[in-house]
Design an enzyme around this catalytic site. Structure first.
Site, short mmCIF file in Angstrom:
data_model
loop_
_atom_site.label_atom_id
_atom_site.label_comp_id
_atom_site.label_asym_id
_atom_site.label_seq_id
_atom_site.Cartn_x
_atom_site.Cartn_y
_atom_site.Cartn_z
CB SER A 189 17.75 26.10 -35.01
OG SER A 189 16.80 26.89 -34.34
CG ASP A 341 11.05 22.19 -33.57
OD1 ASP A 341 10.97 23.33 -33.06
OD2 ASP A 341 11.79 21.94 -34.53
CG HIS A 371 14.04 23.50 -31.80
ND1 HIS A 371 13.91 23.66 -33.16
CD2 HIS A 371 14.99 24.39 -31.40
CE1 HIS A 371 14.72 24.63 -33.56
NE2 HIS A 371 15.40 25.08 -32.51
#
Length: 401
Positions: A189, A341, A371
């Site tokens: 991320s 995501d 995600h």
């Protein structure tokens, strides 16, 4: 009593209305994903209420929730786990105990959390790094970099660079028995964004150029120019990470001005004269056809927040904002993207651009995952997709590091 019951019933209906969203049919373990998504939306509503009433800042509730997942450094029969410092930056260190006839590889893992929350001390990251050290017989270094909004951009980058350069010293590598030719920088991320940034900065520094063999990114965020790509539109409301939540948190890394959040939400945050940079993240040129679907490309709109907007021109914010000649100097790369995501298309564009300039890239796309899946890799709320992602990541390291 009747009025209280009525109020309770109305509250439940409103809560259900604001938190419910349909879960895609092909998503793995839909009931778990629905529960995770509902709890996240409840936390978002609570954080919004707390900020509105002045109890605490929006991001602080998420910081508290993530901090409750921190665990102590617990060694086991295979791995020694230590909390220490590299040049005054906290790190969690994983050192294999068994004797080795060879120098070990090393992985520097940068955690996610939208730059405002998270820590390598979290149980899920401890799980990932412990497993990496075990399966690879590798040294793992996890920097606990400074977080926004207390420490704004570029504090996180600076801390990661300091840790990496400290670790790359010959005397330090020798101390931990690390092979200097087998070092990887990884992250998930926002940690994937930091990975992309520090790799580029190291390649620009003659003293550290080519000292990193590989980079690995798990659902990375790699640009802030266009927040209305197809993946942002398709997953605007989640599951788990909605577009609004991601923007409200990550903007805190750059500024404390609340109006900036609204500008980014409208995709109107780029300064005048920045159009020449759009070509680096134009999804209509770089996305595979299956992900373009029926979406129509629209350029981001130029805004008027010049002080804040100027940060989006900085390649340390958006690793995609470099030309091809700079990209072709990057090392062996691994990218994992997830279908559900908002950051999916960042990773897909990065893969396409790296392949176009000849950088060896391995890309795994997880069709049924969300995600943040690896955050749910430990009991009680673990996702099998998170475990699969971790396994793919470590297997790639085994084969390539």
């Amino acid at each position: 009593m009747g009025n209280k019951m009525l109020l309770f019933g109305i509250s439940c209906i409103l809560l259900a209305y604001y938190t419910y969203m349909p879960i895609p049919e092909n998503i793995e373990e839909p009931w778990k994903v629905r529960l995770i998504d509902t709890l996240t939306k409840i936390a978002t509503l609570t954080a919004t209420l707390f900020e509105y009433t002045g109890l605490m800042k929006f991001e602080h509730l998420f910081f508290i929730l993530m901090r409750t997942q921190n665990i102590e450094p617990i060694s086991d029969e295979n791995i020694t786990v230590i909390d220490t410092e590299f040049s005054n930056i906290p790190v969690r260190l994983y050192l294999p105990k068994r004797k080795s006839e060879r120098q070990r590889p090393a992985v520097i893992y940068i955690h996610g959390g939208a730059f405002v929350t998270g820590s390598p001390k979290m149980e899920s990251y401890d799980f990932v790094n412990r497993m990496t050290a075990n399966r690879l017989d590798a040294v793992v270094v996890a920097p606990d970099y400074r977080l926004a909004p207390q420490y704004l951009f570029p504090a996180a980058i600076e801390d990661c660079i300091i840790v990496i350069k400290f670790f790359l010293q010959d005397k330090v590598l020798e101390k931990y028995g690390v092979d200097p030719a087998h070092i990887c920088i990884s992250g998930d991320s926002s940690g994937g964004s930091l990975t992309g940034t520090v790799i580029q900065l190291l390649q620009d520094d003659p003293e550290y150029r080519n000292k990193i063999k590989a980079q690995a990114m798990i659902y990375p965020g790699l640009q802030t120019i266009d927040t209305w790509m197809p993946s942002y539109r398709e997953n605007e409301n989640g599951p788990f990470l909605s577009r609004k939540l991601a923007i409200m948190l990550s903007v805190r890394y750059f500024t404390k001005e609340t109006e900036s959040v609204h500008a980014v939400l409208r995709n109107e945050h780029m300064p005048e004269g920045s159009r020449d940079l759009f070509k680096f993240v134009n999804w209509s040129h770089f996305l595979p056809e299956k992900y373009k679907k029926n979406h129509v490309y629209r350029e981001p709109i130029h805004g008027k927040l010049n002080t804040f907007s100027a940060l989006h021109l900085d390649r340390r914010v958006s690793p995609l904002l470099v030309n091809d000649s700079q990209l072709q100097n990057l090392p062996l790369t691994y990218v994992i993207t997830c279908e559900y995501d908002i950051l999916r298309d960042d990773g897909l564009i990065y893969v396409t651009r790296l392949r176009n300039v000849g950088v060896p890239v391995t890309h795994d796309h997880i069709e049924d995952a969300i995600h943040g899946a690896i955050l749910f890799s430990t009991a009680p709320m673990y996702l099998h997709s998170g475990l699969r992602i971790i396994d793919k990541y470590i297997s790639w390291l085994q084969e390539n590091l």
